[in-house]
Enzyme design. Structure first.
Site, PDB file in Angstrom:
ATOM      1  N   CYS A   1       0.920  -1.196   0.062  1.00 48.84           N
ATOM      2  CA  CYS A   1       0.287  -0.030   0.067  1.00 48.84           C
ATOM      3  C   CYS A   1       0.943   1.291   0.049  1.00 48.84           C
ATOM      4  CB  CYS A   1      -0.780  -0.137   1.144  1.00 48.84           C
ATOM      5  SG  CYS A   1      -0.010  -0.043   2.708  1.00 48.84           S
TER       6      CYS A   1
ATOM      7  N   HIS B   1      -3.881  -3.634 -10.300  1.00 52.39           N
ATOM      8  CA  HIS B   1      -4.523  -2.406 -10.659  1.00 52.39           C
ATOM      9  C   HIS B   1      -4.850  -2.331 -12.155  1.00 52.39           C
ATOM     10  CE1 HIS B   1      -3.271  -0.397  -7.006  1.00 52.39           C
ATOM     11  NE2 HIS B   1      -1.966  -1.106  -7.086  1.00 52.39           N
TER      12      HIS B   1
ATOM     13  N   GLU C   1     -11.138   0.803  -4.506  1.00 46.64           N
ATOM     14  CA  GLU C   1     -10.200  -0.163  -4.102  1.00 46.64           C
ATOM     15  C   GLU C   1     -10.543  -1.361  -3.803  1.00 46.64           C
ATOM     16  OE1 GLU C   1      -7.513   2.994  -1.481  1.00 46.64           O
ATOM     17  OE2 GLU C   1      -7.310   0.581  -1.276  1.00 46.64           O
TER      18      GLU C   1
ATOM     19  N   CYS D   1      -5.249   6.407  -3.623  1.00 46.01           N
ATOM     20  CA  CYS D   1      -4.472   5.110  -3.581  1.00 46.01           C
ATOM     21  C   CYS D   1      -3.210   5.270  -4.165  1.00 46.01           C
ATOM     22  CB  CYS D   1      -5.452   4.118  -4.482  1.00 46.01           C
ATOM     23  SG  CYS D   1      -4.391   2.419  -4.358  1.00 46.01           S
TER      24      CYS D   1
ATOM     25  N   GLY E   1      -2.047   2.552  -6.631  1.00 47.70           N
ATOM     26  CA  GLY E   1      -2.904   2.936  -7.773  1.00 47.70           C
ATOM     27  C   GLY E   1      -2.373   4.230  -8.489  1.00 47.70           C
TER      28      GLY E   1
HETATM   29  O1  ZDP Z   1      -4.458  -3.880  -3.043  1.00 46.61           O
HETATM   30  C1  ZDP Z   1      -5.349  -3.808  -2.419  1.00 46.61           C
HETATM   31  O2  ZDP Z   1      -6.319  -4.598  -2.091  1.00 46.61           O
HETATM   32  C2  ZDP Z   1      -5.664  -2.208  -1.927  1.00 46.61           C
HETATM   33  N1  ZDP Z   1      -6.814  -2.018  -1.450  1.00 46.61           N
HETATM   34  C3  ZDP Z   1      -4.569  -1.942  -0.791  1.00 46.61           C
HETATM   35  C4  ZDP Z   1      -4.464  -0.820  -0.117  1.00 46.61           C
HETATM   36  C5  ZDP Z   1      -3.723   0.158  -1.154  1.00 46.61           C
HETATM   37  C6  ZDP Z   1      -3.847   1.648  -0.610  1.00 46.61           C
HETATM   38  N2  ZDP Z   1      -4.661   2.350  -0.840  1.00 46.61           N
HETATM   39  C7  ZDP Z   1      -2.566   2.319  -1.361  1.00 46.61           C
HETATM   40  O3  ZDP Z   1      -2.382   3.418  -1.041  1.00 46.61           O
HETATM   41  O4  ZDP Z   1      -1.986   1.970  -2.289  1.00 46.61           O
HETATM   42  C8  ZDP Z   1      -3.339   1.532   0.721  1.00 46.61           C
END
Ligand code: ZDP
Length: 286
Positions: A78, A168, A217, A226, A229
């Site tokens: 993340c 992603h 997400e 994200c 992302g």
């Molecule tokens: O890959 C996933 O399941 C994401 N939802 C994890 C969290 C990603 C996050 N929002 C980011 O900032 O990369 C924390």
């Protein structure tokens, strides 16, 4: 009683638990998916997009990070979360600018570094561009990453996929504000070409070094930003010739801005810089 600290990065908010001195890291805090869901619930719990555990290292780093989504599922990495973890560690251990951490994650070694202005700059590692590494069943397309036309809610969308340890899908659109993120996001998250589900990003390129995006997400639904992302969106934009390589790209999300750069070379690392702020500390009965 569970002690936690809440931090946010662009409004993407996390409950951080310090288990670095945990004798039994694998059963740290006895966190079940149901417990994570309860913690993240904005009415019955504390509220957050996820839970982050700081744990003893396992692969030669200084510490290990695990991240759980609000639905209790575990993710590999993340971006907003690791910046929050860095600020948490600095606040807790009294570190200052220039402090860099070697963090083991399920996506490999990640290196956040505290900046003089309080922001955190992160070496996010190289992107994952092989379909099996994302993972996705989309084939590699002309831009050198997984690409394809996907039918979503009766409309055909030209998408690209990239991994930052987690999956992603990046959907270029003319106007991010004009689209039904809830329906498109929920549909694409579980699309069969993504065997581990996926995070979904609607992306509007405003100039060769500026984009705006909206996020749905995996395991959390709509969030304000994200980090992984945003990195994937920049990688896909550069690979498709929509964004400039090797210059800082301004990524505008609902929760704020990130600066991301990548050379365009598959083996080169993606660099991300952005804010991370403490919100409050607390204890909770689980
Ligand atoms: O890959 C996933 O399941 C994401 N939802 C994890 C969290 C990603 C996050 N929002 C980011 O900032 O990369 C924390």
């Amino acid at each position: 009683m569970l002690q936690f600290s809440k931090y946010e990065g662009l409004g993407n908010d996390f409950l951080i638990l310090d288990g670095r001195s945990e004798p039994n890291p694998d059963h740290a805090f006895a966190l079940t998916p149901a417990a994570v869901e309860k913690l993240c619930d904005r009415r019955f719990g504390v509220g957050g997009d996820g839970v982050i555990l700081a744990l003893p290292p396992r692969q030669g780093g200084e510490l290990r990070m695990r991240i759980f989504n609000a639905d209790g599922s575990e993710a590999e990495m993340c971006g907003n979360g690791i910046r929050c973890l860095a600020r948490f560690l600095a606040d807790r251990d009294g570190d200052g600018p220039g402090r860099c951490w070697e963090v083991d994650t399920a996506a490999g070694r990640i290196r956040p570094e505290l900046q003089p202005d309080g922001q955190v700059r992160v070496d996010m590692g190289p992107p994952f561009l092989e379909p099996a590494a994302v993972p996705t069943h989309l084939p590699v397309g002309p831009a050198g990453l997984p690409q394809g036309e996907l039918d979503v809610l009766g409309e055909s969308w030209s998408v690209a996929a990239a991994g930052m340890g987690n999956p992603h899908v990046v959907v270029p659109v003319a106007d991010v504000a004009a689209l039904d993120l809830e329906r498109i996001g929920a549909t694409l998250e579980v699309h069969p070409v993504f065997p581990a589900r996926t995070n979904v990003h609607l992306v509007e390129v405003l100039s060769p070094n500026h984009l705006s995006m909206r996020v749905w997400e995996r395991g959390a639904g709509p969030t304000l930003a994200c980090g992984t992302g945003a990195c994937a969106a920049v990688v896909a934009g550069i690979a498709r010739g929509l964004l400039a390589p090797a210059v800082p790209i301004e990524v505008q999300a609902r929760g704020g801005r990130l600066r991301i750069s990548w050379s365009g070379q598959a083996a080169d690392h993606v660099m991300m810089t952005g804010p991370a702020e403490p919100v409050f500390d607390g204890v909770m009965q689980l």
